[in-house]
Design a protein around this motif. Structure first.
Motif, PDB file in Angstrom:
ATOM      1  N   SER A 169       6.795  71.935   8.326  1.00 37.17           N
ATOM      2  CA  SER A 169       7.826  72.780   7.731  1.00 37.17           C
ATOM      3  C   SER A 169       8.005  72.597   6.230  1.00 37.17           C
ATOM      4  O   SER A 169       8.397  73.549   5.539  1.00 37.17           O
ATOM      5  CB  SER A 169       9.183  72.511   8.405  1.00 37.17           C
ATOM      6  N   ILE A 170       7.765  71.395   5.696  1.00 31.34           N
ATOM      7  CA  ILE A 170       8.199  71.075   4.327  1.00 31.34           C
ATOM      8  C   ILE A 170       7.546  71.976   3.276  1.00 31.34           C
ATOM      9  O   ILE A 170       8.236  72.647   2.497  1.00 31.34           O
ATOM     10  CB  ILE A 170       7.930  69.583   4.013  1.00 31.34           C
ATOM     11  N   LEU A 171       6.214  71.999   3.228  1.00 29.98           N
ATOM     12  CA  LEU A 171       5.539  72.771   2.178  1.00 29.98           C
ATOM     13  C   LEU A 171       5.771  74.283   2.320  1.00 29.98           C
ATOM     14  O   LEU A 171       6.046  74.956   1.314  1.00 29.98           O
ATOM     15  CB  LEU A 171       4.053  72.435   2.160  1.00 29.98           C
ATOM     16  N   PRO A 172       5.699  74.871   3.537  1.00 33.86           N
ATOM     17  CA  PRO A 172       6.086  76.283   3.658  1.00 33.86           C
ATOM     18  C   PRO A 172       7.546  76.528   3.292  1.00 33.86           C
ATOM     19  O   PRO A 172       7.882  77.585   2.756  1.00 33.86           O
ATOM     20  CB  PRO A 172       5.836  76.588   5.140  1.00 33.86           C
ATOM     21  N   GLY A 173       8.423  75.537   3.582  1.00 32.09           N
ATOM     22  CA  GLY A 173       9.827  75.670   3.209  1.00 32.09           C
ATOM     23  C   GLY A 173      10.008  75.736   1.702  1.00 32.09           C
ATOM     24  O   GLY A 173      10.838  76.504   1.194  1.00 32.09           O
ATOM     25  N   ILE A 174       9.226  74.944   0.964  1.00 35.91           N
ATOM     26  CA  ILE A 174       9.284  74.980  -0.503  1.00 35.91           C
ATOM     27  C   ILE A 174       8.788  76.330  -1.015  1.00 35.91           C
ATOM     28  O   ILE A 174       9.382  76.922  -1.932  1.00 35.91           O
ATOM     29  CB  ILE A 174       8.438  73.837  -1.097  1.00 35.91           C
ATOM     30  N   MET A 175       7.697  76.834  -0.409  1.00 39.19           N
ATOM     31  CA  MET A 175       7.182  78.144  -0.807  1.00 39.19           C
ATOM     32  C   MET A 175       8.209  79.245  -0.534  1.00 39.19           C
ATOM     33  O   MET A 175       8.439  80.122  -1.376  1.00 39.19           O
ATOM     34  CB  MET A 175       5.892  78.446  -0.045  1.00 39.19           C
ATOM     35  N   LEU A 176       8.876  79.165   0.631  1.00 40.07           N
ATOM     36  CA  LEU A 176       9.895  80.151   0.969  1.00 40.07           C
ATOM     37  C   LEU A 176      11.086  80.052   0.024  1.00 40.07           C
ATOM     38  O   LEU A 176      11.667  81.069  -0.375  1.00 40.07           O
ATOM     39  CB  LEU A 176      10.353  79.959   2.416  1.00 40.07           C
ATOM     40  N   PHE A 177      11.447  78.817  -0.370  1.00 44.73           N
ATOM     41  CA  PHE A 177      12.527  78.628  -1.337  1.00 44.73           C
ATOM     42  C   PHE A 177      12.197  79.321  -2.655  1.00 44.73           C
ATOM     43  O   PHE A 177      13.043  80.006  -3.243  1.00 44.73           O
ATOM     44  CB  PHE A 177      12.765  77.133  -1.583  1.00 44.73           C
ATOM     45  N   GLN A 178      10.961  79.144  -3.134  1.00 42.43           N
ATOM     46  CA  GLN A 178      10.563  79.758  -4.398  1.00 42.43           C
ATOM     47  C   GLN A 178      10.615  81.281  -4.316  1.00 42.43           C
ATOM     48  O   GLN A 178      11.099  81.947  -5.236  1.00 42.43           O
ATOM     49  CB  GLN A 178       9.162  79.284  -4.794  1.00 42.43           C
ATOM     50  N   MET A 179      10.138  81.835  -3.201  1.00 40.16           N
ATOM     51  CA  MET A 179      10.174  83.286  -3.034  1.00 40.16           C
ATOM     52  C   MET A 179      11.616  83.782  -2.924  1.00 40.16           C
ATOM     53  O   MET A 179      11.979  84.809  -3.512  1.00 40.16           O
ATOM     54  CB  MET A 179       9.388  83.682  -1.779  1.00 40.16           C
ATOM     55  N   THR A 180      12.432  83.035  -2.173  1.00 41.81           N
ATOM     56  CA  THR A 180      13.826  83.438  -1.979  1.00 41.81           C
ATOM     57  C   THR A 180      14.601  83.382  -3.288  1.00 41.81           C
ATOM     58  O   THR A 180      15.349  84.303  -3.625  1.00 41.81           O
ATOM     59  CB  THR A 180      14.506  82.523  -0.938  1.00 41.81           C
ATOM     60  N   PHE A 181      14.408  82.302  -4.041  1.00 47.64           N
ATOM     61  CA  PHE A 181      15.153  82.148  -5.294  1.00 47.64           C
ATOM     62  C   PHE A 181      14.720  83.204  -6.310  1.00 47.64           C
ATOM     63  O   PHE A 181      15.558  83.733  -7.059  1.00 47.64           O
ATOM     64  CB  PHE A 181      14.945  80.748  -5.873  1.00 47.64           C
ATOM     65  N   LEU A 182      13.439  83.523  -6.325  1.00 44.34           N
ATOM     66  CA  LEU A 182      12.954  84.579  -7.221  1.00 44.34           C
ATOM     67  C   LEU A 182      13.571  85.922  -6.842  1.00 44.34           C
ATOM     68  O   LEU A 182      13.980  86.698  -7.721  1.00 44.34           O
ATOM     69  CB  LEU A 182      11.422  84.660  -7.146  1.00 44.34           C
ATOM     70  N   ALA A 183      13.658  86.192  -5.528  1.00 43.64           N
ATOM     71  CA  ALA A 183      14.273  87.443  -5.065  1.00 43.64           C
ATOM     72  C   ALA A 183      15.768  87.478  -5.391  1.00 43.64           C
ATOM     73  O   ALA A 183      16.311  88.527  -5.745  1.00 43.64           O
ATOM     74  CB  ALA A 183      14.058  87.592  -3.559  1.00 43.64           C
TER      75      ALA A 183
END
Length: 292
Positions: A169-183
């Motif tokens: 979960s950790i690395l995909p979670g970081i990627m999702l955080f970056q996409m979410t924060f950018l959105a």
């Protein structure tokens, strides 16, 4: 886009993908034949794949050299369910981690936001294999020093869940955080956010009530990338932890083309259906397919 049109479109995509998987497996297993026999060998393999796909209940597999033939689905069910539980829990953890971190980071000062993003970027730059292996070694080192075993770092014949779910979960979670924060940063530039601020609403309330709702719909467009990233991480985790999951089964049946083909299709179908459901929700909310 109507739901009916979308369903027909996805049906043809599913059919095409199943055939394409069969062609790839058939071609790769026929490479040892001569050029004149290659086409005939691929065609025979595809006929066998099609027949077995339509008669799954009759397919059998030999487990071990001296073992009897056992029904394929009965042998496939346990490792598939085991891996699917880990993937499902990892997806929930990834989604929760990405949304929660984005929400908390949004409420921080600009200076703190920059520090958080740089730290997470540094963590994401570590290759998946090195990150997973380092965590496994750290748990073993901690156990040797303190005699405290936080979680079992090696599965063997046992089923372990906690550490694999966290690592997947950790690395995909970081990627999702970056996409979410950018959105979120894109959304907060829109006029409805300025209007909400002018009414005296707090940043936290605007984010929770308005921005996140629009962002979550946008994130549906990245669901397939997220799923396949989770799958690639689980493949590494199963190998390093010696887990007897679905990918371990794939390694054992790789020399049996028809079984290997069925296993690949079985792996593909759940994620295809989940992505389809997400896009149907997005179509219902926005009137268009988010992946377009």
């Amino acid at each position: 886009m109507s739901i009916r049109f979308y369903l027909w479109k996805k049906f043809y995509q599913l059919l095409f993908t199943i055939i394409l998987i069969g062609i790839i497996v058939a071609f790769s297993t026929s490479l040892h034949t001569s050029k004149h026999e290659l086409f005939h060998s691929v065609l025979e393999q595809l006929k066998m794949f099609g027949h077995n796909f339509l008669h799954l209940n009759k397919m059998t597999i030999q487990v071990g050299i001296f073992s009897k033939q056992t029904p394929l689905w009965g042998y496939l069910k346990e490792p598939f369910v085991y891996s699917f539980i880990i993937l499902s829990a990892s997806f929930i953890c990834t989604f929760t981690l990405g949304i929660l971190c984005s929400y908390v980071t949004y409420l921080l000062s600009l200076k703190m936001q920059k520090i958080v993003k740089e730290c997470l970027f540094l963590l994401q730059s570590i290759p998946d294999v090195m990150f997973i292996f380092a965590v496994q070694l750290f748990i073993i080192w901690l156990y040797k020093k303190t005699n405290i075993l936080i979680v079992d770092p090696v599965a063997g014949m046992k089923k372990v869940y906690v550490l694999p779910i966290i690592l997947v979960s950790i690395l995909p979670g970081i990627m999702l955080f970056q996409m979410t924060f950018l959105a979120i940063e894109e959304e907060r530039k829109k006029t409805y956010v300025e209007f909400a601020k002018s009414k005296g609403l707090s940043s936290g309330w605007i984010l929770f009530k308005h921005i996140l709702r629009n962002v979550v719909v946008t994130l549906f467009s990245h669901s397939h990338y997220l799923f396949w990233l989770l799958v690639s991480n689980l493949l590494v985790v199963e190998y390093l932890f010696n887990m007897h999951g679905f990918f371990h089964l794939l390694y054992t049946v790789i020399k049996t083309p028809d079984v290997f083909y069925i296993c690949l299709v079985t792996l593909f179908l759940p994620f295809f259906l989940i992505e389809m459901i997400f896009n149907m929700v997005a179509i219902k909310l926005t009137g268009k397919e988010q992946s377009q």
